[in-house]
Design a protein around this motif. Structure first.
Motif, PDB file in Angstrom:
ATOM      1  N   TYR A 266       0.832  -1.198   0.000  1.00  0.00           N
ATOM      2  CA  TYR A 266       0.000   0.000   0.000  1.00  0.00           C
ATOM      3  C   TYR A 266       0.875   1.260   0.000  1.00  0.00           C
ATOM      4  N   ARG A 267       1.897   1.242   0.838  1.00  0.00           N
ATOM      5  CA  ARG A 267       2.754   2.439   0.966  1.00  0.00           C
ATOM      6  C   ARG A 267       3.426   2.779  -0.358  1.00  0.00           C
ATOM      7  N   LYS A 268       3.926   1.775  -1.067  1.00  0.00           N
ATOM      8  CA  LYS A 268       4.626   2.054  -2.309  1.00  0.00           C
ATOM      9  C   LYS A 268       3.696   2.632  -3.372  1.00  0.00           C
ATOM     10  N   SER A 269       2.462   2.146  -3.410  1.00  0.00           N
ATOM     11  CA  SER A 269       1.514   2.716  -4.365  1.00  0.00           C
ATOM     12  C   SER A 269       1.193   4.166  -4.024  1.00  0.00           C
ATOM     13  N   VAL A 270       0.972   4.432  -2.728  1.00  0.00           N
ATOM     14  CA  VAL A 270       0.655   5.800  -2.330  1.00  0.00           C
ATOM     15  C   VAL A 270       1.849   6.712  -2.554  1.00  0.00           C
ATOM     16  N   GLU A 271       3.054   6.242  -2.281  1.00  0.00           N
ATOM     17  CA  GLU A 271       4.250   7.053  -2.525  1.00  0.00           C
ATOM     18  C   GLU A 271       4.357   7.432  -3.998  1.00  0.00           C
ATOM     19  N   ARG A 272       4.068   6.473  -4.869  1.00  0.00           N
ATOM     20  CA  ARG A 272       4.161   6.765  -6.300  1.00  0.00           C
ATOM     21  C   ARG A 272       3.098   7.772  -6.714  1.00  0.00           C
ATOM     22  N   LEU A 273       1.907   7.649  -6.160  1.00  0.00           N
ATOM     23  CA  LEU A 273       0.843   8.599  -6.483  1.00  0.00           C
ATOM     24  C   LEU A 273       1.188   9.995  -5.994  1.00  0.00           C
ATOM     25  N   VAL A 274       1.775  10.070  -4.803  1.00  0.00           N
ATOM     26  CA  VAL A 274       2.186  11.371  -4.285  1.00  0.00           C
ATOM     27  C   VAL A 274       3.264  11.974  -5.173  1.00  0.00           C
ATOM     28  N   ALA A 275       4.170  11.119  -5.665  1.00  0.00           N
ATOM     29  CA  ALA A 275       5.275  11.605  -6.487  1.00  0.00           C
ATOM     30  C   ALA A 275       4.789  12.162  -7.823  1.00  0.00           C
ATOM     31  N   VAL A 276       3.735  11.551  -8.391  1.00  0.00           N
ATOM     32  CA  VAL A 276       3.248  12.039  -9.687  1.00  0.00           C
ATOM     33  C   VAL A 276       2.052  12.959  -9.505  1.00  0.00           C
ATOM     34  N   GLY A 277       1.746  13.317  -8.268  1.00  0.00           N
ATOM     35  CA  GLY A 277       0.562  14.125  -8.003  1.00  0.00           C
ATOM     36  C   GLY A 277       0.587  15.471  -8.688  1.00  0.00           C
ATOM     37  N   ASP A 278       1.774  16.010  -8.927  1.00  0.00           N
ATOM     38  CA  ASP A 278       1.869  17.314  -9.576  1.00  0.00           C
ATOM     39  C   ASP A 278       1.941  17.221 -11.092  1.00  0.00           C
ATOM     40  N   ASN A 279       1.839  16.005 -11.627  1.00  0.00           N
ATOM     41  CA  ASN A 279       1.877  15.834 -13.078  1.00  0.00           C
ATOM     42  C   ASN A 279       0.604  16.430 -13.677  1.00  0.00           C
ATOM     43  N   PRO A 280       0.725  17.381 -14.586  1.00  0.00           N
ATOM     44  CA  PRO A 280      -0.484  18.008 -15.141  1.00  0.00           C
ATOM     45  C   PRO A 280      -1.188  17.158 -16.180  1.00  0.00           C
ATOM     46  N   ALA A 281      -0.661  15.976 -16.486  1.00  0.00           N
ATOM     47  CA  ALA A 281      -1.221  15.164 -17.563  1.00  0.00           C
ATOM     48  C   ALA A 281      -1.723  13.834 -17.017  1.00  0.00           C
ATOM     49  N   TRP A 282      -2.976  13.808 -16.586  1.00  0.00           N
ATOM     50  CA  TRP A 282      -3.658  12.578 -16.178  1.00  0.00           C
ATOM     51  C   TRP A 282      -4.621  12.182 -17.278  1.00  0.00           C
ATOM     52  N   LEU A 283      -4.606  10.899 -17.644  1.00  0.00           N
ATOM     53  CA  LEU A 283      -5.392  10.427 -18.779  1.00  0.00           C
ATOM     54  C   LEU A 283      -6.888  10.424 -18.461  1.00  0.00           C
ATOM     55  N   HIS A 284      -7.667  10.857 -19.446  1.00  0.00           N
ATOM     56  CA  HIS A 284      -9.123  10.728 -19.421  1.00  0.00           C
ATOM     57  C   HIS A 284      -9.567  10.099 -20.741  1.00  0.00           C
ATOM     58  N   ILE A 285     -10.426   9.097 -20.656  1.00  0.00           N
ATOM     59  CA  ILE A 285     -11.000   8.485 -21.857  1.00  0.00           C
ATOM     60  C   ILE A 285     -12.323   9.191 -22.120  1.00  0.00           C
ATOM     61  N   GLY A 487       3.771   9.824 -22.161  1.00  0.00           N
ATOM     62  CA  GLY A 487       4.085  10.719 -21.054  1.00  0.00           C
ATOM     63  C   GLY A 487       2.893  11.076 -20.212  1.00  0.00           C
ATOM     64  N   VAL A 488       1.778  10.367 -20.378  1.00  0.00           N
ATOM     65  CA  VAL A 488       0.545  10.656 -19.653  1.00  0.00           C
ATOM     66  C   VAL A 488       0.385   9.649 -18.521  1.00  0.00           C
ATOM     67  N   THR A 489       0.091  10.128 -17.314  1.00  0.00           N
ATOM     68  CA  THR A 489      -0.168   9.227 -16.191  1.00  0.00           C
ATOM     69  C   THR A 489      -1.493   8.506 -16.426  1.00  0.00           C
ATOM     70  N   GLY A 490      -1.426   7.215 -16.524  1.00  0.00           N
ATOM     71  CA  GLY A 490      -2.564   6.392 -16.881  1.00  0.00           C
ATOM     72  C   GLY A 490      -2.447   5.843 -18.281  1.00  0.00           C
ATOM     73  N   GLY A 491      -1.570   6.421 -19.098  1.00  0.00           N
ATOM     74  CA  GLY A 491      -1.373   5.916 -20.453  1.00  0.00           C
ATOM     75  C   GLY A 491      -0.787   4.514 -20.466  1.00  0.00           C
ATOM     76  N   GLN A 492      -0.023   4.165 -19.413  1.00  0.00           N
ATOM     77  CA  GLN A 492       0.567   2.826 -19.350  1.00  0.00           C
ATOM     78  C   GLN A 492      -0.486   1.737 -19.260  1.00  0.00           C
ATOM     79  N   LEU A 493      -1.697   2.091 -18.777  1.00  0.00           N
ATOM     80  CA  LEU A 493      -2.766   1.096 -18.671  1.00  0.00           C
ATOM     81  C   LEU A 493      -3.168   0.557 -20.036  1.00  0.00           C
ATOM     82  N   LEU A 494      -3.055   1.386 -21.073  1.00  0.00           N
ATOM     83  CA  LEU A 494      -3.492   0.976 -22.396  1.00  0.00           C
ATOM     84  C   LEU A 494      -2.633  -0.144 -22.966  1.00  0.00           C
ATOM     85  N   LEU A 495      -1.408  -0.280 -22.465  1.00  0.00           N
ATOM     86  CA  LEU A 495      -0.488  -1.294 -22.975  1.00  0.00           C
ATOM     87  C   LEU A 495      -0.112  -2.284 -21.887  1.00  0.00           C
TER      88      LEU A 495
END
Length: 779
Positions: A266-285, A487-495
């Protein structure tokens, strides 16, 4: 049903003081079992209850991950008897609860069959409640109550993982809070345990306190993650606070190894989310779809017969209680599938449209709706197709939709049509629908289907990015090219392939963008075709929906071939089992009639297998042929997807298996045994004839000698042959000689006919053997 939130009963009769009881080591399941066995408690059948591969004694096996209908009765029978025996021994019920707790805990570590564990845990609590009034010793009563609450804690903790597997963060928060509350009650119950149950009090208190601390942190983490993916403005602060709580709980002194590993994930997932929290590019379908495919095959009938039966009678089918809405005569396919095969073969078939499939959680709240249809192909690659449309969805929503296909998906409520039937997950529905198709087709149809044989088709027609996981549409920027997705957070899900195991909420955040999954088929920069082991992506960010239908159909066609191969491999396995059954029998001890029957049966099986092998090779040749489709570009895309799916490896494996199964050594052995047995019997017949002939010849010689001697005596005696008595005597002797001669002649003729029959049979067998040899060479 057990009321898991009912308050702990406190009324109990105080019993007399007893001498200290020697209790087993409560952390050792083997020691608990020995102690219970020595106390006369029958626990031999208990370990099989929560285990996924344990013997339930009734119902079906674990292939479909389906709980037998009378499993609860089995639990009541086994545990009810065990608790009746356990309450006769001081602290026996408490030790039995600890034993059940250990067994369910171990089963939980290696299985997703949560329903078996839940049934065992809740059954143990019911059985203890039924025997509770028979315990008069207060110390024993309190100890058993405390350990029964420990079972309830484990029940809720398994439910935490169930919600995490479904990526339902709201329910994860609520269920974890309930688990923490149950653990708090267990801690209080442990404090109330009296001497001489000190060891039980210490064990329950320690385990419950650790669970309370861990589950409370998981509840807060679920709340923070839910708010974060909902796009709340202050969610990042809550996420940071949840991260601090996870770190503190992980370092706590009472945290055991298993709890620490879960908290770390759980901690590692939350740490990663906190680290990319300032990324202005979150994927929306913005617009797309997710299609869940469950391939299957029908053996015993040709694909053409299956399609014809569905066209004529499909509207009257009852597919495990589901009534079709309609049957389409043909699939809705692009004319690109009107290929140029010399025999006029092509990919087509019929479609059985089913009512929509409605998804709900365990509370009954609707979570989604999918269009459902069964596609029956004239090539044999049948499949169930479930389609979910995506509109204004986040990466978190996409991940939730992708997980639905798995047989390891969390328990929920799945309905199809207006019936009362409820399935726990989509894979269970798919297996039942496919098998019901076989039942409707009737004998000799049989279905090859597996819960883990699924594929997810992802379509993205329009996408955008925003500064938050869920950003209002007006604040998002459109994605113009496929390259941007890297370069989009969530884009990795597509592959990303659909995972088998989910270790933490939103763990997809750890994955990278696997660009190598994109297939090199040319095209525009805003289009892409990609494939993993169980997903296919079709992205067309600047094209109309109809522009990519041929790609979608090609991807669906390739994915559905898994069912075709499954049917072929099952057919070979069945034939091999038949051959092995013959090989296991004591052939040398069987009579000639049984051997001949087995040779003929094996010959029929072998002829059918040659026909099967020829049909399979012809189908494979068509699939690989550019004549299957009319467009060279679609043929290129089809070949690329076939290569990415491992088609060539499976084709080679099928060829090896066919060659191995067609090995005719057993048939040759049977024919050799029959030939030797016939030769031995023919030799016995000849020997019998020779002996019979010797006996007859001897008898004839004696009669002839007697007859001649009698005639000579008559003549020597001077009898007048004109006298009536003398004439009758002579005629009688001659008649006897004629009868014996006729009998010898008939026996000789019968022996000749038997020999001619044996020669004809050998010639016929020789002809069949030559034909079988020619068939094997042709195969």
């Amino acid at each position: 049903m057990l009321n898991r939130d009912a308050p702990l009963p406190t009324d109990s009769a105080a019993g007399p003081d007893r001498a200290p009881v020697e209790l087993p080591h409560l952390s050792d399941a083997a020691a608990l079992r020995r102690w219970l066995t020595d106390a006369g408690v029958e626990v031999a059948a208990v370990p099989g209850l929560p285990s996924w591969n344990g013997s339930s004694g009734v119902g079906e096996g674990p292939r479909h991950r389906r709980l037998p209908a009378d499993f609860d009765g089995r639990v009541e029978d086994v545990l009810g008897r065990a608790f009746q025996q356990a309450v006769r021994t001081p602290f026996g019920a408490a030790v039995l609860c600890c034993y059940v707790w250990h067994l369910c805990l171990e089963a939980w570590k290696c299985s997703y069959h949560f329903d078996r564990m839940w049934a065992t845990l809740r059954g143990a609590q019911r059985c203890w409640a039924a025997q509770r009034c028979g315990v008069t010793d207060d110390a024993h009563l309190r100890a058993a109550d405390a350990t029964a609450l420990l079972l309830d804690v484990l029940d809720w903790e398994i439910a935490i993982e169930n919600e995490m597997d479904g990526n339902d963060l709201e329910r994860l928060e609520r269920v974890a809070a309930r688990a923490a509350a149950s653990a708090a009650r267990a801690v209080e119950a442990a404090r109330a345990v009296r001497h001489p149950g000190d060891a039980i009090a210490e064990f329950v208190g320690r385990e419950a306190a650790g669970s309370q601390r861990c589950d409370a942190v998981l509840s807060r983490t679920g709340a923070a993650l839910s708010a974060f993916f909902a796009g709340h403005a202050d969610a990042r602060g809550s996420l940071a606070a949840a991260l601090g709580g996870l770190r503190e709980a992980e370092r706590a002194a009472g945290c055991d190894r298993d709890q620490r590993s879960e908290l770390r994930a759980y901690r590692k997932s939350v740490e990663r989310l906190v680290a990319v929290g300032d990324n202005p590019a979150w994927l929306h379908i913005d617009e797309g779809s997710v299609v869940h495919l469950y391939p299957f095959a029908v053996r015993g009938m040709s694909p053409g017969q299956v399609v014809a039966a569905a066209r004529t009678g499909g509207t009257g089918w009852r597919l495990d209680g589901v009534r079709p809405r309609a049957v389409r005569e043909s699939m809705e396919l692009d004319d690109v599938w009107n290929g140029s095969d010399a025999l006029g073969r092509r990919y087509d078939g019929t479609v059985v449209t089913l009512p929509d499939v409605v998804l709900a959680d365990l509370d009954g709240r609707t979570r989604g709706r999918l269009a459902a249809e069964v596609r029956l192909s004239e090539l044999g690659n049948h499949h169930l197709r479930l389609t979910m449309q995506l509109h204004d969805r986040t990466a978190h929503d996409l991940y939730t939709a992708m997980l639905l296909s798995r047989p390891e998906q969390s328990e929920g409520q799945v309905r199809c049509g207006g019936g009362s039937r409820i399935w726990p997950r989509l894979s269970a529905l798919a297996v039942d629908i496919a098998e019901a198709v076989g039942h409707q087709l009737g004998a000799p149809a049989a279905v090859s289907v597996r819960p883990g044989m699924f594929h997810v088709m992802i379509t993205v027609l329009q996408a955008s990015t925003g500064p938050l996981p869920r950003t209002p549409e007006a604040e998002r920027q459109p994605v113009e090219s496929v390259a941007q997705l890297g370069g989009v957070t969530g884009g990795q899900l597509l592959l990303q392939a659909v995972p088998h195991i989910v270790g933490a909420p939103a763990e997809w955040i750890h994955h990278e963008f696997h660009g190598e999954a994109v297939l090199a088929v040319g095209g525009r920069p805003d289009e892409a075709l990609a494939r993993t082991c169980n997903t296919t992506l079709v992205a067309a960010l600047g094209s109309p929906a109809y522009w990519i239908t041929n790609r979608l159909q090609a991807g669906e066609f390739v994915a559905s071939l898994d069912g075709l191969f499954a049917g072929w491999f099952d057919q070979l396995a069945i034939f091999l089992a038949t051959v092995n059954r013959y090989a296991d029998e004591k052939l040398d001890e069987q009579d000639l009639t049984e051997l001949v029957r087995q040779v003929e049966q094996l010959g029929r099986e072998r002829t059918g297998l040659h026909r099967f092998a020829a049909d399979a090779r012809a189908t494979l040749d068509l699939i690989r042929s550019p004549a299957l489709v009319a467009s060279p570009l679609v043929a290129l895309e089809l070949r690329a997807m076939l290569a990415a799916s491992g088609f060539e490896q499976r084709e080679a494996e099928l060829a090896r298996n066919i060659e191995s199964v067609l090995d005719d050594r057993l048939g040759q052995r049977l024919e050799t045994l029959v030939r030797r047995r016939r030769e031995r019997e023919a030799e016995l017949v000849r020997e019998h004839e020779r002996r019979q002939r010797v006996r007859l010849d001897t008898m004839l010689a004696i009669i002839a000698a007697v007859g001649v001697s009698g005639l000579g005596q008559i003549l020597q005696a001077g009898y007048d042959l004109r006298a009536t008595a003398a004439l009758a005597t002579v005629l009688l002797i001659v008649l006897i000689m004629l009868v014996v001669g006729a009998a010898v002649w008939y026996a000789s003729r019968s022996g000749q006919r038997v020999r001619r029959t044996h020669r004809s049979a050998r010639r016929a067998r020789g002809g069949r053997g030559q034909w079988a040899g020619r068939s094997a060479r042709l195969g």
